[in-house]
Design a protein around this motif. Sequence first.
Motif, PDB file in Angstrom:
ATOM      1  N   SER A 175      -7.862  -3.474   0.280  1.00 32.08           N
ATOM      2  CA  SER A 175      -7.515  -2.467  -0.720  1.00 32.08           C
ATOM      3  C   SER A 175      -7.803  -1.077  -0.173  1.00 32.08           C
ATOM      4  O   SER A 175      -8.787  -0.868   0.538  1.00 32.08           O
TER       5      SER A 175
ATOM      6  N   VAL B 134      -5.360   3.604  -6.320  1.00 35.80           N
ATOM      7  CA  VAL B 134      -5.782   2.419  -5.575  1.00 35.80           C
ATOM      8  C   VAL B 134      -4.582   1.512  -5.374  1.00 35.80           C
ATOM      9  O   VAL B 134      -3.773   1.319  -6.293  1.00 35.80           O
TER      10      VAL B 134
ATOM     11  N   HIS C 104      -3.377  -2.324  -3.306  1.00 32.77           N
ATOM     12  CA  HIS C 104      -3.882  -3.555  -2.689  1.00 32.77           C
ATOM     13  C   HIS C 104      -2.836  -4.104  -1.728  1.00 32.77           C
ATOM     14  O   HIS C 104      -1.637  -4.007  -1.965  1.00 32.77           O
ATOM     15  N   SER C 105      -3.293  -4.677  -0.639  1.00 30.49           N
ATOM     16  CA  SER C 105      -2.407  -5.324   0.326  1.00 30.49           C
ATOM     17  C   SER C 105      -3.085  -6.589   0.819  1.00 30.49           C
ATOM     18  O   SER C 105      -4.237  -6.875   0.473  1.00 30.49           O
TER      19      SER C 105
ATOM     20  N   SER D 281     -10.902   2.784   2.569  1.00 27.34           N
ATOM     21  CA  SER D 281     -10.516   1.391   2.769  1.00 27.34           C
ATOM     22  C   SER D 281     -11.754   0.531   2.625  1.00 27.34           C
ATOM     23  O   SER D 281     -12.888   1.009   2.645  1.00 27.34           O
TER      24      SER D 281
ATOM     25  N   GLN E  21     -11.887  -5.990  -4.787  1.00 27.81           N
ATOM     26  CA  GLN E  21     -10.792  -6.091  -5.752  1.00 27.81           C
ATOM     27  C   GLN E  21     -11.159  -5.531  -7.119  1.00 27.81           C
ATOM     28  O   GLN E  21     -10.282  -5.100  -7.869  1.00 27.81           O
TER      29      GLN E  21
ATOM     30  N   ASP F 135     -11.839   0.210  -9.057  1.00 34.23           N
ATOM     31  CA  ASP F 135     -10.613   0.869  -9.510  1.00 34.23           C
ATOM     32  C   ASP F 135     -10.774   2.381  -9.458  1.00 34.23           C
ATOM     33  O   ASP F 135     -11.824   2.908  -9.073  1.00 34.23           O
TER      34      ASP F 135
ATOM     35  N   ALA G 128       0.821  -1.223   0.000  1.00 31.95           N
ATOM     36  CA  ALA G 128       0.000   0.000   0.000  1.00 31.95           C
ATOM     37  C   ALA G 128       0.843   1.256   0.000  1.00 31.95           C
ATOM     38  O   ALA G 128       0.363   2.334   0.276  1.00 31.95           O
TER      39      ALA G 128
END
Length: 465
Positions: A285, A278, A280-281, A253, A257, A260, A2
């Motif tokens: 996301s 954006v 992702h972790s 947050s 997925q 976008d 992130a």
Amino acid sequence: LAQAVTAQISNHPLAPLRPAGEPSDAMSVAPQQPSAATSEDFLGMVKSYNARRGFGFIACEQTAVKFGRDVYISKAEAQIVSNPELSAAATAPRVPGEKQVPTLAEEDLVRFVVKFSAEGYPQAESIRCVRKFLGTVIEAPAGEQGVRGRLTCEELAAVFGVREALLPAANCGVARLLVGDQVTFCVQGAGAMEASAVEASLVMLVPRSQNNFGCILGCCSLSLPRAPAAGGWVMRPNLQLDCHALGDRIILSGLPQDADHTELMRFFSKHGATHAGVAHSTAGSFASVAFSGASEVARFVARSVHTFADDKETRLATLMPRAGACYPHEGCARLPGLPAPRIAGGSENGVLLINWSPVVLATGYLVELRFAGVQAQWSAVDAAAGTLVGHAGEEPQRFGRDCSSCKISGLPSNVVFEARVMYFTDCGCRSDNSDASEWCLAYANAAPQPSPQQQLQQQQQQQQQ
């Protein structure tokens, strides 16, 4: 992972698809039948106004929920505002707080009634401009405890004979006001009123000074309608996002997925946003939505309901204060994590030094260590003692907001460790865990070494280059 989102903060000065045919949860309201003006009085803000063409729209939470869209200002009504003698009600006395203006302008506060056009859409009638005051918060409202705040304003004395007004949290949108904040507002109601009844409405935060830029302006949930995934597909459920408003950006947050930056800008660009990113972790996301200035963010958190046109349909996005919201991600990180901390051996055996990148919105940090390479449990570092917490469940003391490094002693010198960091904010939320650091022995002057996973990532990056 992130870091793309977190970097913007660090550098900042501060379900199943719905069956076809079933109504969406976008709060759309069908057009009404043409009618005479209603008797109900509404209070709103001029959201947009085209002075050359002579029309505009009024943003009002009550009418947005009731009619599903902003209220239209016709050219004829706009002319009456600046030329009240054109109205049959020109002889009606003005109530305290109302004023005459040469022409309407964006961000004017207005009182109005609603009638429906031939197409069945709400139009403003009997528009009266309301005086906008500038005040200072002397007691912050606390909506979760039902505590109304107070503000002081010298201009109030000339109109209402008092210098203080009540400050209900419900009239502040989702803004988190602090003592000393300056706000603009108007006073609801007509005719004479008792001093104890003077109440601020349509409260909007004036952008804070640079030294208060790291404070959270708003902590809330955002219910954002989604467009169909493709033409002819059914509507998807609303996005339910955790939202933090900072100086000139909003951090989101809980993104799925498939969400976008294009989908986010579909809504936020209509409210002054210039860019959305954006990232992702493993924890979820996150997104960072940047605005051209703090004024746009303050305007966004000043209202709990926002309209936006999408696919020839007007939809409503709603904001709810965190204390009153039902969070689908309760207990999860609501802010993106920091970059991986740096680790190194101390000047003597059994000591490690940890450094991390600070962020201005943090009120504290939690540092954790674990044995590297064996997927061991993370152990927290107690800031007061500089050692690992000895017992499971024991609450460690956090490192302060001005801290960006620590020294940990009492470690076995023949064991390889890795570290991670998270931060906390004044609204009670926490960040995602940072990526793990490199590996390092707790040995005098030991140098860190990349973990096998980090070595693989470095090789892949070199191959891509």
